[in-house]
Design a protein around this motif. Structure first.
Motif, PDB file in Angstrom:
ATOM      1  N   VAL A 272       0.840  -1.207   0.000  1.00  0.00           N
ATOM      2  CA  VAL A 272       0.000   0.000   0.000  1.00  0.00           C
ATOM      3  C   VAL A 272       0.873   1.254   0.000  1.00  0.00           C
ATOM      4  O   VAL A 272       1.833   1.347   0.781  1.00  0.00           O
ATOM      5  N   ILE A 273       0.513   2.196  -0.858  1.00  0.00           N
ATOM      6  CA  ILE A 273       1.092   3.533  -0.821  1.00  0.00           C
ATOM      7  C   ILE A 273      -0.018   4.514  -1.158  1.00  0.00           C
ATOM      8  O   ILE A 273      -0.959   4.163  -1.890  1.00  0.00           O
ATOM      9  N   ALA A 274       0.052   5.727  -0.619  1.00  0.00           N
ATOM     10  CA  ALA A 274      -1.057   6.672  -0.796  1.00  0.00           C
ATOM     11  C   ALA A 274      -0.550   8.095  -0.951  1.00  0.00           C
ATOM     12  O   ALA A 274       0.591   8.413  -0.605  1.00  0.00           O
ATOM     13  N   ILE A 275      -1.428   8.953  -1.466  1.00  0.00           N
ATOM     14  CA  ILE A 275      -1.172  10.395  -1.466  1.00  0.00           C
ATOM     15  C   ILE A 275      -1.904  11.001  -0.276  1.00  0.00           C
ATOM     16  O   ILE A 275      -3.050  10.639   0.011  1.00  0.00           O
ATOM     17  N   ASP A 276      -1.244  11.917   0.409  1.00  0.00           N
ATOM     18  CA  ASP A 276      -1.712  12.639   1.596  1.00  0.00           C
ATOM     19  C   ASP A 276      -1.384  11.867   2.874  1.00  0.00           C
ATOM     20  O   ASP A 276      -1.650  10.671   2.970  1.00  0.00           O
ATOM     21  N   ASP A 277      -0.814  12.587   3.819  1.00  0.00           N
ATOM     22  CA  ASP A 277      -0.376  11.991   5.076  1.00  0.00           C
ATOM     23  C   ASP A 277      -1.363  12.320   6.188  1.00  0.00           C
ATOM     24  O   ASP A 277      -2.213  13.198   6.054  1.00  0.00           O
ATOM     25  N   SER A 278      -1.242  11.588   7.270  1.00  0.00           N
ATOM     26  CA  SER A 278      -2.056  11.814   8.466  1.00  0.00           C
ATOM     27  C   SER A 278      -1.312  11.186   9.627  1.00  0.00           C
ATOM     28  O   SER A 278      -0.621  10.166   9.441  1.00  0.00           O
ATOM     29  N   PRO A 279      -1.427  11.740  10.825  1.00  0.00           N
ATOM     30  CA  PRO A 279      -0.708  11.160  11.970  1.00  0.00           C
ATOM     31  C   PRO A 279      -1.009   9.686  12.204  1.00  0.00           C
ATOM     32  O   PRO A 279      -0.129   8.927  12.603  1.00  0.00           O
ATOM     33  N   PHE A 280      -2.243   9.256  11.924  1.00  0.00           N
ATOM     34  CA  PHE A 280      -2.575   7.857  12.209  1.00  0.00           C
ATOM     35  C   PHE A 280      -1.842   6.899  11.279  1.00  0.00           C
ATOM     36  O   PHE A 280      -1.635   5.721  11.604  1.00  0.00           O
ATOM     37  N   LEU A 281      -1.402   7.364  10.101  1.00  0.00           N
ATOM     38  CA  LEU A 281      -0.700   6.483   9.167  1.00  0.00           C
ATOM     39  C   LEU A 281       0.691   6.127   9.667  1.00  0.00           C
ATOM     40  O   LEU A 281       1.185   5.030   9.422  1.00  0.00           O
ATOM     41  N   GLU A 282       1.319   7.038  10.362  1.00  0.00           N
ATOM     42  CA  GLU A 282       2.636   6.774  10.944  1.00  0.00           C
ATOM     43  C   GLU A 282       2.516   5.814  12.125  1.00  0.00           C
ATOM     44  O   GLU A 282       3.443   5.046  12.409  1.00  0.00           O
ATOM     45  N   MET A 283       1.365   5.840  12.826  1.00  0.00           N
ATOM     46  CA  MET A 283       1.167   5.038  14.025  1.00  0.00           C
ATOM     47  C   MET A 283       0.433   3.725  13.758  1.00  0.00           C
ATOM     48  O   MET A 283       0.176   2.969  14.679  1.00  0.00           O
ATOM     49  N   GLN A 293       1.649  16.197   0.153  1.00  0.00           N
ATOM     50  CA  GLN A 293       1.564  17.493  -0.512  1.00  0.00           C
ATOM     51  C   GLN A 293       2.097  18.550   0.452  1.00  0.00           C
ATOM     52  O   GLN A 293       1.871  18.456   1.654  1.00  0.00           O
ATOM     53  N   PRO A 294       2.792  19.558  -0.066  1.00  0.00           N
ATOM     54  CA  PRO A 294       3.269  20.637   0.821  1.00  0.00           C
ATOM     55  C   PRO A 294       2.112  21.580   1.166  1.00  0.00           C
ATOM     56  O   PRO A 294       2.060  22.725   0.720  1.00  0.00           O
ATOM     57  N   THR A 295       1.185  21.067   1.972  1.00  0.00           N
ATOM     58  CA  THR A 295      -0.086  21.768   2.204  1.00  0.00           C
ATOM     59  C   THR A 295       0.101  23.148   2.828  1.00  0.00           C
ATOM     60  O   THR A 295      -0.576  24.106   2.447  1.00  0.00           O
ATOM     61  N   PHE A 296       1.004  23.249   3.799  1.00  0.00           N
ATOM     62  CA  PHE A 296       1.165  24.530   4.472  1.00  0.00           C
ATOM     63  C   PHE A 296       1.807  25.564   3.543  1.00  0.00           C
ATOM     64  O   PHE A 296       1.463  26.748   3.585  1.00  0.00           O
ATOM     65  N   GLU A 297       2.690  25.106   2.671  1.00  0.00           N
ATOM     66  CA  GLU A 297       3.272  26.014   1.681  1.00  0.00           C
ATOM     67  C   GLU A 297       2.212  26.472   0.681  1.00  0.00           C
ATOM     68  O   GLU A 297       2.124  27.661   0.343  1.00  0.00           O
ATOM     69  N   ILE A 298       1.389  25.535   0.217  1.00  0.00           N
ATOM     70  CA  ILE A 298       0.326  25.883  -0.726  1.00  0.00           C
ATOM     71  C   ILE A 298      -0.642  26.878  -0.091  1.00  0.00           C
ATOM     72  O   ILE A 298      -1.027  27.885  -0.701  1.00  0.00           O
ATOM     73  N   GLY A 299      -1.059  26.591   1.155  1.00  0.00           N
ATOM     74  CA  GLY A 299      -2.000  27.478   1.828  1.00  0.00           C
ATOM     75  C   GLY A 299      -1.442  28.868   2.038  1.00  0.00           C
ATOM     76  O   GLY A 299      -2.120  29.876   1.797  1.00  0.00           O
ATOM     77  N   GLN A 300      -0.194  28.941   2.477  1.00  0.00           N
ATOM     78  CA  GLN A 300       0.444  30.248   2.696  1.00  0.00           C
ATOM     79  C   GLN A 300       0.568  31.013   1.379  1.00  0.00           C
ATOM     80  O   GLN A 300       0.272  32.212   1.310  1.00  0.00           O
ATOM     81  N   ASN A 301       1.004  30.313   0.321  1.00  0.00           N
ATOM     82  CA  ASN A 301       1.150  30.973  -0.976  1.00  0.00           C
ATOM     83  C   ASN A 301      -0.198  31.423  -1.534  1.00  0.00           C
ATOM     84  O   ASN A 301      -0.297  32.486  -2.160  1.00  0.00           O
ATOM     85  N   ALA A 302      -1.244  30.616  -1.315  1.00  0.00           N
ATOM     86  CA  ALA A 302      -2.581  30.993  -1.791  1.00  0.00           C
ATOM     87  C   ALA A 302      -3.043  32.276  -1.103  1.00  0.00           C
ATOM     88  O   ALA A 302      -3.573  33.188  -1.750  1.00  0.00           O
ATOM     89  N   ALA A 303      -2.846  32.339   0.219  1.00  0.00           N
ATOM     90  CA  ALA A 303      -3.234  33.539   0.969  1.00  0.00           C
ATOM     91  C   ALA A 303      -2.424  34.748   0.521  1.00  0.00           C
ATOM     92  O   ALA A 303      -2.974  35.835   0.291  1.00  0.00           O
ATOM     93  N   ASP A 304      -1.105  34.572   0.369  1.00  0.00           N
ATOM     94  CA  ASP A 304      -0.243  35.679  -0.070  1.00  0.00           C
ATOM     95  C   ASP A 304      -0.673  36.201  -1.443  1.00  0.00           C
ATOM     96  O   ASP A 304      -0.743  37.411  -1.675  1.00  0.00           O
ATOM     97  N   THR A 305      -0.953  35.269  -2.349  1.00  0.00           N
ATOM     98  CA  THR A 305      -1.349  35.650  -3.704  1.00  0.00           C
ATOM     99  C   THR A 305      -2.663  36.425  -3.688  1.00  0.00           C
ATOM    100  O   THR A 305      -2.805  37.447  -4.376  1.00  0.00           O
ATOM    101  N   LEU A 306      -3.618  35.955  -2.879  1.00  0.00           N
ATOM    102  CA  LEU A 306      -4.901  36.652  -2.804  1.00  0.00           C
ATOM    103  C   LEU A 306      -4.743  38.039  -2.191  1.00  0.00           C
ATOM    104  O   LEU A 306      -5.306  39.018  -2.696  1.00  0.00           O
ATOM    105  N   LEU A 307      -3.972  38.136  -1.130  1.00  0.00           N
ATOM    106  CA  LEU A 307      -3.788  39.436  -0.479  1.00  0.00           C
ATOM    107  C   LEU A 307      -3.105  40.429  -1.412  1.00  0.00           C
ATOM    108  O   LEU A 307      -3.414  41.630  -1.388  1.00  0.00           O
ATOM    109  N   GLN A 308      -2.199  39.939  -2.254  1.00  0.00           N
ATOM    110  CA  GLN A 308      -1.560  40.819  -3.242  1.00  0.00           C
ATOM    111  C   GLN A 308      -2.572  41.308  -4.278  1.00  0.00           C
ATOM    112  O   GLN A 308      -2.559  42.478  -4.687  1.00  0.00           O
TER     113      GLN A 308
END
Length: 334
Positions: A272-283, A293-308
């Motif tokens: 099994v291999i999957a896209i997207d991580d979660s704490p329960f998968l490590e445990m 996915q670099p979710t926090f980078e995407i979210g920060q960049n999305a907000a920055d782009t919108l604010l601009q």
């Protein structure tokens, strides 16, 4: 683009202007079902923006933005929302968060509501079905950023994963472990959701790059509640994969439920291999390998782009998509 009026909607639907007004103001007491459907269809086809919404587009800044996610159940969505919130807080903005459930009608209703509340801009995980409305908002120079999904025309900045590369990484890892019979599990592709379509395309290309057979029966792409029964039919057929690639966290949950039901052991009986991580998968009993996915980078960049965009009101005719590199996290499941 010609401004669409209430009279245009009335002519298109074959009703009076007052009937359209009643529909817009949710006064359906004396309106027949067929009339309601005709007005609704005319508004959607013409991309009509009600006056109260159009007026609110011209108001001053309120220090608020709206986020409309396609499905808030995804870990991916909640992590991006958190990153957007953090960035907005640093810049003195507040958030409204709405869940469209992958329904274009619900998404449009939320857009209307948020714009009427005079939010300064929107971050949308777009559905397929409101493209004309997006164009109307672009014409009105309303700031919008798309995340995770693309529409037919690149009219707003769009940020998403390099989905085909993620699939290539998944298949490469399984093939490296000697897995030659690789299946795929996805939530439904009926609505042509960008990541699901691209990940399946990437999976097929990756199999071909390794000289592996593409078995259409091994591609399970169903509504979430149907995934388990579809996997069971595949398993009972005897033509079984040696491993599965789950294209998102919800598909993975149903795959793991199926594995548990059939008392299979990971990775001995199935990889099994999957896209997207979660704490329960490590445990998990057997920690699951994932492509993050670099979710926090995407979210920060999305907000920055919108604010601009909000600040500059400098709209381009078209925007190039911004793609993010997937991140492999190797564990013990393959």
């Amino acid at each position: 683009m010609k401004k669409i009026t209430m009279q245009d909607v009335a002519l298109k639907a074959g009703v009076s202007k007052s009937t359209v007004s009643q529909y817009i103001n949710s006064r359906f007491e004396f309106m027949g079902v067929s009339t309601k459907h005709r007005v609704e269809a005319a508004i959607k086809e013409l991309g009509y923006i009600p006056n109260h919404v159009a007026k609110s587009l011209k108001q001053k800044k309120t220090g608020t933005i709206g986020v409309i996610v396609a499905n808030i159940l995804h870990t991916f969505s909640t992590e991006i929302i958190r990153a957007i919130e953090d960035e907005c807080e640093r810049n003195g903005f507040h958030l409204f968060v709405c869940n469209a459930d992958d329904q274009p009608e619900k998404e449009r209703s939320y857009i209307d509501m948020l714009v009427a509340k005079q939010v300064d801009g929107l971050i949308i995980f777009p559905t397929n079905g409101n493209n004309d409305y997006y164009k109307q908002l672009k014409t009105a120079e309303f700031p919008i950023v798309f995340v995770d999904r693309v529409i037919n025309e690149p009219i707003f900045p769009t940020l998403l994963l390099d989905n085909e590369s993620a699939s290539q990484i998944a298949v490469d890892q399984l093939a490296k472990k000697g897995r030659t019979k690789i299946g795929l599990v996805s939530t439904s592709i009926v609505q042509k959701v960008t990541p699901r379509i691209e990940r399946i395309m990437g999976y097929k290309k990756a199999l071909a790059s390794h000289g592996l057979a593409i078995e259409e029966d091994w591609i399970v792409a169903e509504q979430r509640e149907e995934i388990g029964s579809r996997l069971q039919r595949l398993w009972d057929s005897g033509n079984r994969p040696e491993a599965f690639f789950a294209t998102n966290d919800l598909a993975l949950i149903e795959l793991l439920r199926f594995i548990k039901k059939n008392k299979l052991v990971i990775p001995e009986n199935i990889g099994v291999i999957a896209i997207d991580d979660s704490p329960f998968l490590e445990m998990a009993t057997t920690p699951i390998s994932v492509i993050k996915q670099p979710t926090f980078e995407i979210g920060q960049n999305a907000a920055d782009t919108l604010l601009q965009l909000i600040s500059s009101k400098n709209f381009e005719e078209e925007y190039e998509e911004r793609r993010y590199r997937p991140i492999l996290v190797e564990r013990e499941s393959i």
